[in-house]
Design a protein around this motif. Structure first.
Motif, PDB file in Angstrom:
ATOM      1  N   ALA A 266       0.759  -1.060  -0.056  1.00 39.08           N
ATOM      2  CA  ALA A 266      -0.002   0.068   0.087  1.00 39.08           C
ATOM      3  C   ALA A 266       0.963   1.197   0.087  1.00 39.08           C
ATOM      4  CB  ALA A 266      -1.011   0.195   1.156  1.00 39.08           C
ATOM      5  N   GLU A 267       0.403   2.337  -0.709  1.00 40.32           N
ATOM      6  CA  GLU A 267       1.094   3.701  -0.445  1.00 40.32           C
ATOM      7  C   GLU A 267       0.163   4.717  -0.237  1.00 40.32           C
ATOM      8  OE1 GLU A 267       3.889   6.261  -3.528  1.00 40.32           O
ATOM      9  OE2 GLU A 267       3.177   4.133  -4.063  1.00 40.32           O
ATOM     10  N   LEU A 268       0.489   5.663   0.696  1.00 37.83           N
ATOM     11  CA  LEU A 268      -0.376   6.886   0.997  1.00 37.83           C
ATOM     12  C   LEU A 268      -0.056   8.067  -0.104  1.00 37.83           C
ATOM     13  CD1 LEU A 268       0.162   7.526   4.838  1.00 37.83           C
ATOM     14  CD2 LEU A 268      -2.033   7.358   3.379  1.00 37.83           C
ATOM     15  N   ASP A 273      -0.721  12.402  -4.626  1.00 43.07           N
ATOM     16  CA  ASP A 273      -2.127  12.464  -4.363  1.00 43.07           C
ATOM     17  C   ASP A 273      -3.026  12.062  -5.585  1.00 43.07           C
ATOM     18  OD1 ASP A 273      -3.856  12.674  -2.306  1.00 43.07           O
ATOM     19  OD2 ASP A 273      -4.185  14.948  -2.450  1.00 43.07           O
ATOM     20  N   LYS A 274      -2.772  11.111  -6.209  1.00 40.77           N
ATOM     21  CA  LYS A 274      -3.579  10.634  -7.479  1.00 40.77           C
ATOM     22  C   LYS A 274      -4.771  10.282  -6.667  1.00 40.77           C
ATOM     23  CE  LYS A 274      -2.010   8.467 -10.911  1.00 40.77           C
ATOM     24  NZ  LYS A 274      -1.532   7.455 -11.575  1.00 40.77           N
ATOM     25  N   CYS A 275      -4.401   9.365  -5.521  1.00 36.16           N
ATOM     26  CA  CYS A 275      -5.613   9.096  -4.650  1.00 36.16           C
ATOM     27  C   CYS A 275      -5.007   9.321  -3.365  1.00 36.16           C
ATOM     28  CB  CYS A 275      -6.194   7.666  -5.031  1.00 36.16           C
ATOM     29  SG  CYS A 275      -4.988   6.333  -4.699  1.00 36.16           S
ATOM     30  N   ASP A 276      -6.024   8.794  -2.331  1.00 29.48           N
ATOM     31  CA  ASP A 276      -5.409   8.736  -0.768  1.00 29.48           C
ATOM     32  C   ASP A 276      -4.624   7.455  -0.542  1.00 29.48           C
ATOM     33  OD1 ASP A 276      -7.011  10.990  -0.304  1.00 29.48           O
ATOM     34  OD2 ASP A 276      -8.660   9.899   0.020  1.00 29.48           O
ATOM     35  N   VAL A 277      -5.084   6.364  -0.994  1.00 29.23           N
ATOM     36  CA  VAL A 277      -4.448   5.270  -0.643  1.00 29.23           C
ATOM     37  C   VAL A 277      -4.375   4.166  -1.816  1.00 29.23           C
ATOM     38  CG1 VAL A 277      -3.971   3.160   0.882  1.00 29.23           C
ATOM     39  CG2 VAL A 277      -5.039   5.118   1.985  1.00 29.23           C
ATOM     40  N   SER A 278      -3.309   3.783  -2.171  1.00 26.57           N
ATOM     41  CA  SER A 278      -3.292   2.711  -3.402  1.00 26.57           C
ATOM     42  C   SER A 278      -3.026   1.336  -2.910  1.00 26.57           C
ATOM     43  CB  SER A 278      -2.153   3.169  -4.454  1.00 26.57           C
ATOM     44  OG  SER A 278      -1.064   2.842  -3.923  1.00 26.57           O
ATOM     45  N   LEU A 279      -3.749   0.471  -3.359  1.00 28.52           N
ATOM     46  CA  LEU A 279      -3.578  -1.189  -2.756  1.00 28.52           C
ATOM     47  C   LEU A 279      -3.231  -1.922  -3.913  1.00 28.52           C
ATOM     48  CD1 LEU A 279      -6.982  -1.004  -0.600  1.00 28.52           C
ATOM     49  CD2 LEU A 279      -4.587  -0.846   0.238  1.00 28.52           C
ATOM     50  N   GLY A 280      -1.980  -2.584  -4.000  1.00 23.55           N
ATOM     51  CA  GLY A 280      -1.457  -3.193  -4.880  1.00 23.55           C
ATOM     52  C   GLY A 280      -1.256  -2.941  -6.025  1.00 23.55           C
ATOM     53  N   GLY A 281      -1.571  -1.491  -6.361  1.00 22.68           N
ATOM     54  CA  GLY A 281      -0.962  -0.814  -7.631  1.00 22.68           C
ATOM     55  C   GLY A 281      -2.276  -0.755  -8.484  1.00 22.68           C
ATOM     56  N   ASN A 282      -3.344  -1.658  -8.538  1.00 22.75           N
ATOM     57  CA  ASN A 282      -4.391  -1.512  -9.363  1.00 22.75           C
ATOM     58  C   ASN A 282      -5.650  -0.888  -8.730  1.00 22.75           C
ATOM     59  OD1 ASN A 282      -2.983  -2.653 -11.709  1.00 22.75           O
ATOM     60  ND2 ASN A 282      -3.615  -4.903 -10.569  1.00 22.75           N
ATOM     61  N   THR A 283      -5.663  -0.632  -7.096  1.00 24.93           N
ATOM     62  CA  THR A 283      -6.953  -0.361  -6.782  1.00 24.93           C
ATOM     63  C   THR A 283      -6.457   1.061  -6.029  1.00 24.93           C
ATOM     64  OG1 THR A 283      -7.620  -2.375  -6.447  1.00 24.93           O
ATOM     65  CG2 THR A 283      -8.291  -0.655  -4.580  1.00 24.93           C
ATOM     66  N   VAL A 285      -7.968   4.072  -3.661  1.00 25.70           N
ATOM     67  CA  VAL A 285      -9.114   4.511  -2.497  1.00 25.70           C
ATOM     68  C   VAL A 285      -9.038   6.190  -2.192  1.00 25.70           C
ATOM     69  CG1 VAL A 285     -10.062   3.982  -0.507  1.00 25.70           C
ATOM     70  CG2 VAL A 285      -8.859   2.141  -1.945  1.00 25.70           C
ATOM     71  N   ASP A 286     -10.343   6.674  -2.409  1.00 23.92           N
ATOM     72  CA  ASP A 286     -10.302   8.105  -1.999  1.00 23.92           C
ATOM     73  C   ASP A 286     -11.387   8.007  -0.762  1.00 23.92           C
ATOM     74  OD1 ASP A 286      -8.484   9.702  -3.011  1.00 23.92           O
ATOM     75  OD2 ASP A 286      -9.717  10.623  -4.679  1.00 23.92           O
ATOM     76  N   VAL A 287     -10.940   8.570   0.271  1.00 27.55           N
ATOM     77  CA  VAL A 287     -11.928   8.686   1.272  1.00 27.55           C
ATOM     78  C   VAL A 287     -12.747  10.012   1.066  1.00 27.55           C
ATOM     79  CG1 VAL A 287     -12.399   8.775   3.914  1.00 27.55           C
ATOM     80  CG2 VAL A 287     -10.648   7.331   2.960  1.00 27.55           C
ATOM     81  N   LYS A 288     -13.933  10.444   1.159  1.00 26.80           N
ATOM     82  CA  LYS A 288     -14.750  11.528   1.222  1.00 26.80           C
ATOM     83  C   LYS A 288     -15.923  11.397   2.540  1.00 26.80           C
ATOM     84  CE  LYS A 288     -12.851  12.787  -2.704  1.00 26.80           C
ATOM     85  NZ  LYS A 288     -11.740  14.050  -2.623  1.00 26.80           N
ATOM     86  N   ASN A 289     -15.511  12.405   3.017  1.00 29.76           N
ATOM     87  CA  ASN A 289     -16.418  12.644   4.303  1.00 29.76           C
ATOM     88  C   ASN A 289     -17.330  13.762   4.127  1.00 29.76           C
ATOM     89  OD1 ASN A 289     -17.770  12.545   6.866  1.00 29.76           O
ATOM     90  ND2 ASN A 289     -15.694  12.885   8.133  1.00 29.76           N
ATOM     91  N   TYR A 310      -7.276   4.448 -12.100  1.00 30.16           N
ATOM     92  CA  TYR A 310      -7.039   2.907 -11.404  1.00 30.16           C
ATOM     93  C   TYR A 310      -8.153   1.861 -12.103  1.00 30.16           C
ATOM     94  CZ  TYR A 310      -3.855   4.931  -8.071  1.00 30.16           C
ATOM     95  OH  TYR A 310      -2.879   5.470  -7.423  1.00 30.16           O
ATOM     96  N   ARG A 311      -7.670   0.668 -12.199  1.00 28.28           N
ATOM     97  CA  ARG A 311      -8.439  -0.348 -12.600  1.00 28.28           C
ATOM     98  C   ARG A 311      -9.774  -0.506 -11.794  1.00 28.28           C
ATOM     99  NH1 ARG A 311      -5.756  -5.814 -13.766  1.00 28.28           N
ATOM    100  NH2 ARG A 311      -6.362  -6.353 -11.821  1.00 28.28           N
ATOM    101  N   VAL A 312      -9.457  -0.525 -10.419  1.00 28.72           N
ATOM    102  CA  VAL A 312     -10.507  -0.747  -9.355  1.00 28.72           C
ATOM    103  C   VAL A 312     -10.344   0.813  -8.593  1.00 28.72           C
ATOM    104  CG1 VAL A 312     -11.521  -1.864  -7.581  1.00 28.72           C
ATOM    105  CG2 VAL A 312      -9.903  -3.158  -9.328  1.00 28.72           C
ATOM    106  N   PRO A 313     -11.382   1.598  -9.173  1.00 28.72           N
ATOM    107  CA  PRO A 313     -11.544   2.927  -8.162  1.00 28.72           C
ATOM    108  C   PRO A 313     -12.654   2.836  -6.862  1.00 28.72           C
ATOM    109  CG  PRO A 313     -12.799   2.896 -10.306  1.00 28.72           C
ATOM    110  CD  PRO A 313     -12.211   1.608 -10.283  1.00 28.72           C
ATOM    111  N   VAL A 314     -12.070   2.878  -5.909  1.00 25.67           N
ATOM    112  CA  VAL A 314     -13.068   3.077  -4.863  1.00 25.67           C
ATOM    113  C   VAL A 314     -13.187   4.132  -4.083  1.00 25.67           C
ATOM    114  CG1 VAL A 314     -13.500   1.954  -2.408  1.00 25.67           C
ATOM    115  CG2 VAL A 314     -12.122   0.486  -4.244  1.00 25.67           C
ATOM    116  N   LEU A 315     -14.426   4.467  -3.871  1.00 18.63           N
ATOM    117  CA  LEU A 315     -14.726   5.621  -3.067  1.00 18.63           C
ATOM    118  C   LEU A 315     -15.473   5.251  -1.659  1.00 18.63           C
ATOM    119  CD1 LEU A 315     -15.748   8.686  -2.818  1.00 18.63           C
ATOM    120  CD2 LEU A 315     -17.747   8.239  -3.894  1.00 18.63           C
ATOM    121  N   ALA A 316     -14.446   5.713  -0.671  1.00 18.08           N
ATOM    122  CA  ALA A 316     -14.871   5.084   0.584  1.00 18.08           C
ATOM    123  C   ALA A 316     -15.286   6.240   1.375  1.00 18.08           C
ATOM    124  CB  ALA A 316     -13.414   4.720   1.091  1.00 18.08           C
TER     125      ALA A 316
END
Length: 361
Positions: A266-268, A273-283, A285-289, A310-316
């Motif tokens: 994982a990378e912060l 800041d392309k996203c908040d956290v990348s997981l494994g390179g393909n995912t 994650v952006d956190v929006k409150n 990202y191949r798997v874009p996650v809005l958390a």
């Protein structure tokens, strides 16, 4: 709503320049327009005009619109949950900025974008270390929003951070702890997130002050606990930094730390800041409150930012937002069209639960 969002932002800039909000010629034209529209709305409903004072309007903006005692803002009103001003940090919220952009204002007018641009300008001479330095700065802010000048400089020197970046952080992103935010002259820190607590009228419940970060207080393990901060020359992140970077980082770190604990790559804040956290390179994650699901859906439908790469874009979304009645269903409905349709909506709890699966997607 767009006029009101513009008014709040304009009034905030006036307050920064003058140090105080006055009911005089310094009230921006946009705020005068918003007050007139709100007054007209109240009179049309047969209610007293409680919006003739800029102070009353700003105070009202610290609570969701559905609590404004106006029929027009209740029921099925799209922005019923919208909150334009952070009640603890007294700065415009992310939703306020998103509405400004919808109303035709440039992204450059949004406070969060201004913070990002200022840091990027300081990073322009860091060459290949640019992304790494950006991550060092943002992670330090997330974990140490209450620190000392010596502590910050020592950490940055140890990480090889350029002096120009260190000077920017010390000179513009942190402020000396004000006496009014101490208890008998002693700064106190939240035992959960480590930020500076603020004195609270309910001293029985908050003897060490209350944490000003919404994301921390809404955490499932939160307890109103604080401890004295013993460092000399204490400094704290400015309120805008606390709202736009430190508050969302609470959930970002929960995800990142869960990934590290699980042995997941994982990378912060990858690629500055392309996203908040990348997981494994393909995912990604952006956190929006956002308290208001409609405002978040409109923002992410218009531009998902770096997530789209990202191949798997996650809005958390934080678990506290997901607990709001109808929040997730409204968010998913709003993301059915446009670039936002690719986003996978998950709660922070779900991301942590499925972290291995997401990393290998």
């Amino acid at each position: 709503m767009r006029t009101l969002a513009l008014a709040v932002s304009a009034q905030y800039r006036v307050a920064l320049d003058h140090g105080v909000v006055l009911q005089d010629h310094t009230v921006p034209k946009s705020m005068q327009d918003a007050m007139s529209l709100l007054g007209r709305l109240a009179l049309e409903e047969g209610r007293e005009d409680r919006f003739a004072s800029v102070h009353d309007v700003l105070h009202a903006c610290t609570v969701p619109l559905r609590e404004w005692d106006l029929d027009a803002f209740k029921g099925n009103f799209t922005y019923a949950n919208l909150q334009l001003v952070d009640p603890d940090l007294l700065v415009p919220t992310e939703e306020c900025g998103a509405l400004m952009v919808e109303g035709g204002r440039s992204h450059d007018d949004v406070i969060e974008r201004q913070l990002y641009a200022r840091l990027q300008d300081a990073l322009k001479n860091t060459g290949r270390q640019r992304d790494r330095t950006y991550r060092v700065v943002r992670e330090f802010l997330a974990r140490h929003s209450l620190t000392t000048r010596a502590g910050l400089r020592g950490h940055f020197d140890g990480e090889g951070v350029d002096d120009a970046v260190t000077d920017l952080v010390l000179g513009h992103l942190f402020i000396p702890v004000p006496e009014a935010w101490t208890l008998r002259g002693q700064p106190h820190r939240c035992v959960h997130c480590g930020t500076l607590t603020r004195p609270h009228p309910d001293r029985d419940r908050f003897p060490g002050g209350r944490c000003p970060l919404q994301a921390c207080r809404e955490g499932e393990d939160f307890q109103a606990q604080a401890e004295p901060f013993g460092g000399t020359g204490a400094i704290v992140a400015a309120n805008t930094v606390l709202r736009y970077w430190v508050n969302p980082a609470i959930d970002e770190l929960r995800i990142f730390d869960a990934a590290v604990e699980a042995g997941v790559p994982a990378e912060l804040y990858p690629h500055s800041d392309k996203c908040d956290v990348s997981l494994g390179g393909n995912t990604g994650v952006d956190v929006k409150n956002y308290r208001d699901a409609h405002a978040l859906a409109r923002k992410m439908s218009a531009d998902p930012g770096g997530l789209k790469e990202y191949r798997v874009p996650v809005l958390a979304v934080p678990d506290a937002r997901a607990a709001q009645p109808g929040y997730l269903s409204a968010l998913k409905r709003g993301l059915k069209r446009g670039p936002g349709a690719r986003l996978r909506v998950m709660t922070v709890r779900e991301v942590k639960r499925d972290i291995r699966e997401l990393a290998h997607a």
